[in-house]
Structures are given as C-alpha cells and as structure tokens.
Design an enzyme around this catalytic site. Structure first.
Site, PDB file in Angstrom:
ATOM      1  N   ASP A 168       0.856  -1.192   0.000  1.00 43.88           N
ATOM      2  CA  ASP A 168       0.000   0.000   0.000  1.00 43.88           C
ATOM      3  C   ASP A 168       0.894   1.245   0.000  1.00 43.88           C
ATOM      4  O   ASP A 168       2.113   1.148   0.091  1.00 43.88           O
ATOM      5  CB  ASP A 168      -0.939  -0.007   1.208  1.00 43.88           C
ATOM      6  CG  ASP A 168      -0.184   0.073   2.536  1.00 43.88           C
ATOM      7  OD1 ASP A 168       0.826  -0.628   2.677  1.00 43.88           O
ATOM      8  OD2 ASP A 168      -0.580   0.845   3.428  1.00 43.88           O
ATOM      9  N   HIS A 478       1.782  -9.152  -2.875  1.00 50.82           N
ATOM     10  CA  HIS A 478       0.739  -8.130  -2.825  1.00 50.82           C
ATOM     11  C   HIS A 478       1.422  -6.765  -2.882  1.00 50.82           C
ATOM     12  O   HIS A 478       2.054  -6.328  -1.921  1.00 50.82           O
ATOM     13  CB  HIS A 478      -0.054  -8.274  -1.522  1.00 50.82           C
ATOM     14  CG  HIS A 478      -1.126  -7.242  -1.365  1.00 50.82           C
ATOM     15  ND1 HIS A 478      -2.351  -7.332  -1.997  1.00 50.82           N
ATOM     16  CD2 HIS A 478      -1.155  -6.080  -0.656  1.00 50.82           C
ATOM     17  CE1 HIS A 478      -3.084  -6.283  -1.681  1.00 50.82           C
ATOM     18  NE2 HIS A 478      -2.385  -5.512  -0.867  1.00 50.82           N
ATOM     19  N   ASP A 527       1.248 -17.862  -3.305  1.00 52.63           N
ATOM     20  CA  ASP A 527       1.905 -16.771  -4.033  1.00 52.63           C
ATOM     21  C   ASP A 527       0.880 -16.048  -4.900  1.00 52.63           C
ATOM     22  O   ASP A 527       0.895 -16.155  -6.122  1.00 52.63           O
ATOM     23  CB  ASP A 527       3.055 -17.346  -4.875  1.00 52.63           C
ATOM     24  CG  ASP A 527       3.965 -16.254  -5.410  1.00 52.63           C
ATOM     25  OD1 ASP A 527       3.740 -15.061  -5.086  1.00 52.63           O
ATOM     26  OD2 ASP A 527       4.907 -16.594  -6.158  1.00 52.63           O
ATOM     27  N   GLU A 536       2.162 -10.160   1.406  1.00 50.95           N
ATOM     28  CA  GLU A 536       2.551  -8.768   1.174  1.00 50.95           C
ATOM     29  C   GLU A 536       4.057  -8.625   1.405  1.00 50.95           C
ATOM     30  O   GLU A 536       4.729  -9.565   1.869  1.00 50.95           O
ATOM     31  CB  GLU A 536       1.766  -7.826   2.102  1.00 50.95           C
ATOM     32  CG  GLU A 536       1.875  -6.369   1.685  1.00 50.95           C
ATOM     33  CD  GLU A 536       0.786  -5.471   2.252  1.00 50.95           C
ATOM     34  OE1 GLU A 536      -0.175  -5.981   2.864  1.00 50.95           O
ATOM     35  OE2 GLU A 536       0.900  -4.239   2.078  1.00 50.95           O
TER      36      GLU A 536
HETATM   37  O1  9MR Z   1       2.524  -6.172   9.863  1.00 46.76           O
HETATM   38  C1  9MR Z   1       1.240  -5.821  10.339  1.00 46.76           C
HETATM   39  C2  9MR Z   1       0.687  -6.977  11.127  1.00 46.76           C
HETATM   40  O2  9MR Z   1       1.458  -7.201  12.291  1.00 46.76           O
HETATM   41  C3  9MR Z   1      -0.765  -6.701  11.492  1.00 46.76           C
HETATM   42  O3  9MR Z   1      -1.310  -7.863  12.109  1.00 46.76           O
HETATM   43  C4  9MR Z   1      -1.555  -6.334  10.234  1.00 46.76           C
HETATM   44  C5  9MR Z   1      -3.020  -6.033  10.524  1.00 46.76           C
HETATM   45  O4  9MR Z   1      -3.161  -4.906  11.309  1.00 46.76           O
HETATM   46  O5  9MR Z   1      -0.968  -5.207   9.608  1.00 46.76           O
HETATM   47  C6  9MR Z   1       0.340  -5.436   9.175  1.00 46.76           C
HETATM   48  O6  9MR Z   1       0.854  -4.272   8.626  1.00 46.76           O
HETATM   49  C7  9MR Z   1       0.318  -3.826   7.394  1.00 46.76           C
HETATM   50  C8  9MR Z   1      -0.079  -2.368   7.588  1.00 46.76           C
HETATM   51  O7  9MR Z   1      -1.139  -2.270   8.495  1.00 46.76           O
HETATM   52  C9  9MR Z   1      -0.399  -1.657   6.293  1.00 46.76           C
HETATM   53  N1  9MR Z   1       0.637  -1.820   5.314  1.00 46.76           N
HETATM   54  C10 9MR Z   1       0.955  -3.221   5.062  1.00 46.76           C
HETATM   55  C11 9MR Z   1       1.405  -3.908   6.335  1.00 46.76           C
HETATM   56  C12 9MR Z   1       1.845  -5.341   6.060  1.00 46.76           C
HETATM   57  O8  9MR Z   1       0.790  -6.176   5.712  1.00 46.76           O
END
Ligand code: 9MR
Length: 554
Positions: A168, A478, A527, A536
């Site tokens: 993102d 992702h 994947d 991601e």
């Molecule tokens: O790495 C984060 C993980 O520990 C959390 O459980 C999750 C849900 O809140 O979010 C992950 O972080 C994401 C972030 O919120 C937005 N950008 C992508 C991050 C990786 O997926």
C-alpha cells in the site's frame, strides 16, 4: 507466471557457504531414507541415511533431516537424490549472501515516495515516475469508521519522501521506526556503502512528521492538550485504492492522522540513533536529529497514553495499547547518544531493562533498546552491559532450543504463525547473529543459517520467499506496482523482496479466508497478489532480511 512444482527435498535454493551447516529436509515416515549427494557430473560425493523427526505440527507432515555439513568443496550444480527424485541444483561457495544483501537493501530505494525511481539505478523495467511528489498534507478531520469525531489541525505539513510501507502507499511512523533502526543497526555493526543515503531518506521523512511546537488539540475525549513535538501516526490515503495502482496514479486524498505516543517514541528512538550515526558524517543533520529526539521524548512524557485508533479506513492501523517498550527503546537510544541522566533513569527504571528478550516486532520494540545498550558504546556500568549481552545470548539459546520443536529445524516455534511470520523468524536470526558476535560460538551462526535456509526454500512448500532467488522464487507479492499478474505492462517484483510468509493467525484476505483451518501453520501461504495477509511485502520485513544477509556475508 508460475513456479515449477515443488520437489520432496527441501533446502536453501541458493546453496551454502563452504564452512556452514548444510541441512535438507525430506518428507518421509518412520524408516530412515537413504540419500546421495551428487556433483554437477552426477558423481556421488557422499551418501547417508536421513534422521527421522516424525510427525511435525508446524508443517503437518512427517519429515526427516539430511545433514551434509562436512561437504565443503566449492562447486556448482550439486544435487541431493532420494528415492530417485532429485533436488534443485545448488552451489557450495563463499560469498553467496552478498547479492542478497545488496538486493534486500535496494528494496528500500524501490519503495521511495516523492522521487522518481530511476532507470539508471534499477533498470527500465522498474523505473517509474515519482509517487506523491509534493505531499503537503492536512490533518484528518471528521468522523472515523466508528463515528468518532476528530478535530483536525490548523496546519499542513510537507511530508514528501520516505518509504511506502508495503504493498500500500501508507507512510507510517510506527513501522518506519523499526525498519530504519534495523538498517542503521546493521550499519553501526559494520558500515555498508550507500546505506546511509537510503536511511537518511526515511529519517528526513520521520522528522517531517513531527507536530509543530505549541500545537494544541482536543482528542475525541478529554481536554485540550499540547501535542507539539509529538509525531503523527501516519500519512496515508483517505480510502483504500484498488490493485494495481502505480503510486503516481493514486487518486486519493492524502491525510495526516492524529499524533500518537508510539509514533512519537519511534521518532525519538530513531532520531537519537541518527544523532549517533551521523555524528562526524553530517554534523548538522546529527544535531537536527538530536534536537528532534529530545523534543519528541518530552512530548511523549507529557502525553504518555495517546494510542492509535484502528478505525480509519484507507490504511493500516499499527495500533498498540502498550507503549512501555517504546518508552524503554527511546530512552535507551537517547541514553546511548547523550548520556543524559533522565534517560538513564528511564532505562534502569523500566520493567524492560531486566526482562527476557524476545524477537522484536513493530509492536514490541524493547529488544531494539536492549541491543543498542549491549552493543553501542554507552555510559552504563560494565556489569550491566555484560548482563544485557548475556540476555541476548540467553534469547538465542531459547531460539536454538526451539529448533528441536519443529521438523524443519528452524529457530522458531509458534502454535500458529503470525502475520509476517518470516520477519519473526529473521528477527530471531538477528539475535542469533548478535549472540555469535558476542560469543564466537559456531552454533549461533548455524541457527542463522537455519533461518535463512527456511526463507530460501527449506520449508514444506519448497518455496523461496524471496523474489529473484532460488528455483521457486516469490513471483506475485501483494504490491500495487509490482503486479504483473494483473497487468502485463507492470513489472513483477525486483530481486531481493521478501514475502511476509505463512499466516495461520489472522487470515483476513479472501484467499486466506478460503484456507482457514485447512493448512498447517507453515503451509498457510500462497503466491497470490491478492493474498495481503500472507503475501505482502513490508519495510519492517525486508529490513531483517537485509540485516541477516549482510551479517551472513560478514
Ligand atoms: O505487519 C502488520 C501486522 O502485524 C498486522 O497484524 C496487520 C493487521 O493490522 O498489519 C500489518 O501491517 C500492514 C499495515 O497495516 C499496512 N501496510 C501493510 C502492512 C503489512 O501487511
């Protein structure tokens, strides 16, 4: 594009350094399987019988272990053969981790916001125009998803630059902090060419997220407070954008979200580390960092319990209801840099000072402070520094003990694998590397190798979780730009990008939802570009990949 089908023999698909442990895992039941190691000409180099591990909860199968650590002759095209089936070819050679370290660091350049990604640095395939080139953002004002009303603020900040967090386009101070710290810690341990330029790009962004002096605001509940010197939690899109979405095409409004204590302490910690690292390199920048760090510390003390709300749409939350570890981390960095009595008291008075160490993560940062106090020159008495060094070794010993609790022999055991599990493992590998630095004992390096082996293919999916590395590399993370499976005009991931990895805890995307309850923890992964909770990429995941690859190379 799809990777070839997985084979029954799972090993690090890039190979092994001559002096390192060399382990492969083969699926199989109670009878020990005979194996042969052949060279590129098909000549047998070594034979043996695998060691039976038996049923393995983490992988959901029965596995056996092949150990050929004593084969040290450099060569290409080695293969293991079991029951007539051959492994992928691999090398035994010195220096195999140098390209991985270089590419894992280049990831951060690719993730830059605000500047064009230049063909002369990354090749035409990955070049793109600047995303969010003039990012002067106002504060979110109005109702969040739960109907809570936020007041906004009377200013806009120029927060151009920094790294996009992940797939993102959010830029988050919590998470920017641990990612930047990890790169700078690798540099403090051993300087790496180009690293400071990349790190400065993020540091300048974090500094720009600091709330102007004298700013007063009213939170949804409570009286008006002075938030000057705090840091905004994030700057991000008002609404989630669809996939694919090259950053230069993002149509959403960009907003600052309210300051939080955790973000403020992430700024304090990294700016204090900055003041130490850039001292003598760029004294003006170091001084600017130090002043920002001290202001952030005071602001966090004034407002010690302002937590992030997870109720804004359009970006991740990174909400954390316990900031005692962030206070300890920031105090440790400030103390190491300044020697100030106030920071010493905050360090020694913290419950984290004497606590056992665990692998760090964005919501649990105490270990980062402990590492700094144990390894960077600072004014603690020698007995305390020695105790912290023993705490690192003790954590590493626990991780090595965990290797016996899973079939693939990795220094990580969890009943369920969390979001970003590959980073949990690599952050443990960082502590194992530090334990090796402290003690010189070989088994800690072997533990680091066990971790990187898993990430590069010694896992039940036979998958290299890193793009561009191995016979079955990550292809479809992702990511809004590296989304070639959705638009043939876009590139796939550049080499050296790490997938978050198996997630059996919070399987929240649609691909993962369909797999819930049907996969053993190490198999809850696919994947697929849509599988954001499993596949991601993120700055706080590639940072320990870089740290570990650079460490292995050193
Ligand atoms: O790495 C984060 C993980 O520990 C959390 O459980 C999750 C849900 O809140 O979010 C992950 O972080 C994401 C972030 O919120 C937005 N950008 C992508 C991050 C990786 O997926």
């Amino acid at each position: 594009a799809a990777s070839p089908a997985a084979l029954p023999i799972h090993l690090n698909q890039i190979g092994f350094e001559p002096g390192d442990a060399k382990i492969a895992i083969v699926e199989g039941g109670a009878a020990p399987i005979e194996w042969t190691l052949v060279d590129a000409r098909g000549q047998t180099v070594k034979r043996g019988k695998a060691q039976v591990y038996g049923p393995d909860a983490a992988s959901g199968g029965e596995v056996q272990r092949i150990d050929f650590s004593d084969v040290r002759t450099p060569g290409e095209g080695y293969r293991l053969v079991v029951n007539g089936s051959r492994s992928d070819p691999f090398v035994i050679r010195a220096g195999i981790y140098a390209p991985l370290a270089r590419d894992a660091l280049a990831f951060f350049y690719h993730q830059r916001a605000g500047v064009p990604i230049e063909a002369k640095r990354v090749g035409a395939k990955w070049a793109r125009p600047a995303g969010h080139p003039k990012e002067v953002a106002k504060c979110f004002a109005g109702r969040d998803e739960r109907g809570v009303e936020w007041p906004g603020c009377g200013y806009a900040l120029d927060v151009t630059g920094g790294w996009y967090d992940a797939g993102d386009h959010g830029k988050y101070v919590v998470n920017g902090g641990i990612a930047l710290w990890t790169l700078l810690n690798a540099f403090e341990r051993r300087p790496v060419a180009g690293l400071l330029d990349e790190a400065k790009f993020e540091m300048a962004f974090l500094l720009a997220m600091q709330v102007p002096e004298g700013t007063r605001t009213r939170l949804p509940t409570g009286p008006e407070i002075d938030v000057g010197g705090m840091a905004h939690q994030k700057v991000a899109d008002r609404n989630w954008t669809k996939l694919p979405m090259p950053p230069q095409d993002d149509p959403e409004e960009r907003l600052l979200y309210p300051p939080t204590t955790a973000a403020t302490l992430n700024l304090a910690a990294t700016a204090a580390q900055c003041a130490r690292v850039w001292r003598g390199v760029d004294d003006a920048f170091a001084a600017r960092c130090r002043a920002a760090a001290e202001r952030a510390w005071q602001a966090a003390k004034r407002n010690p319990q302002i937590y992030a709300s997870n109720s804004f749409t359009g970006s991740g939350g990174y909400g954390d209801g316990d900031v005692s570890d962030e206070f300890f981390w920031a105090a440790a960095e400030l103390f190491a840099t300044t020697g100030g009595a106030e920071y010493r008291e905050a360090v020694t008075g913290s419950p984290h000072f004497r606590a056992d160490l665990r692998e760090p993560g964005w919501p649990s940062t105490a270990t980062l402070g402990a590492i700094t106090l144990a390894t960077a020159r600072n004014g603690l008495p020698k007995v305390e520094i020695d105790r912290l060094r023993r705490a690192i070794v003790a954590a590493a010993d626990r991780f090595l003990a965990d290797e016996k609790g899973n079939g693939y022999g990795i220094p990580y055991v969890a009943k369920d694998y969390p979001w970003g599990s590959n980073s949990s493992l690599l952050n443990r590998a960082m502590l194992l590397g530090l334990a090796h630095d402290i003690t010189g004992v070989t088994r800690y390096r072997a533990g680091v190798v066990d971790a990187i082996d898993y990430v590069l293919g010694r896992n039940p999916l036979g998958q290299s979780y890193v793009s561009g590395y191995g016979a079955r590399p990550l292809l479809n993370p992702h990511h809004r730009f590296w989304a070639h499976s959705l638009d043939a005009k876009l590139p796939g991931p550049p080499p050296g990008v790490l997938s978050g990895g198996p997630n059996s805890t919070s399987m929240s995307d649609d691909v993962a939802k369909a797999m819930r309850g049907k996969c053993a923890p190490q198999r809850c992964w696919v994947d697929d570009v849509h599988a954001y909770s499993m596949n991601e990429v993120a700055i706080n995941w590639n940072a320990p990949l870089f740290w570990v690859a650079a460490w292995l190379d050193s």
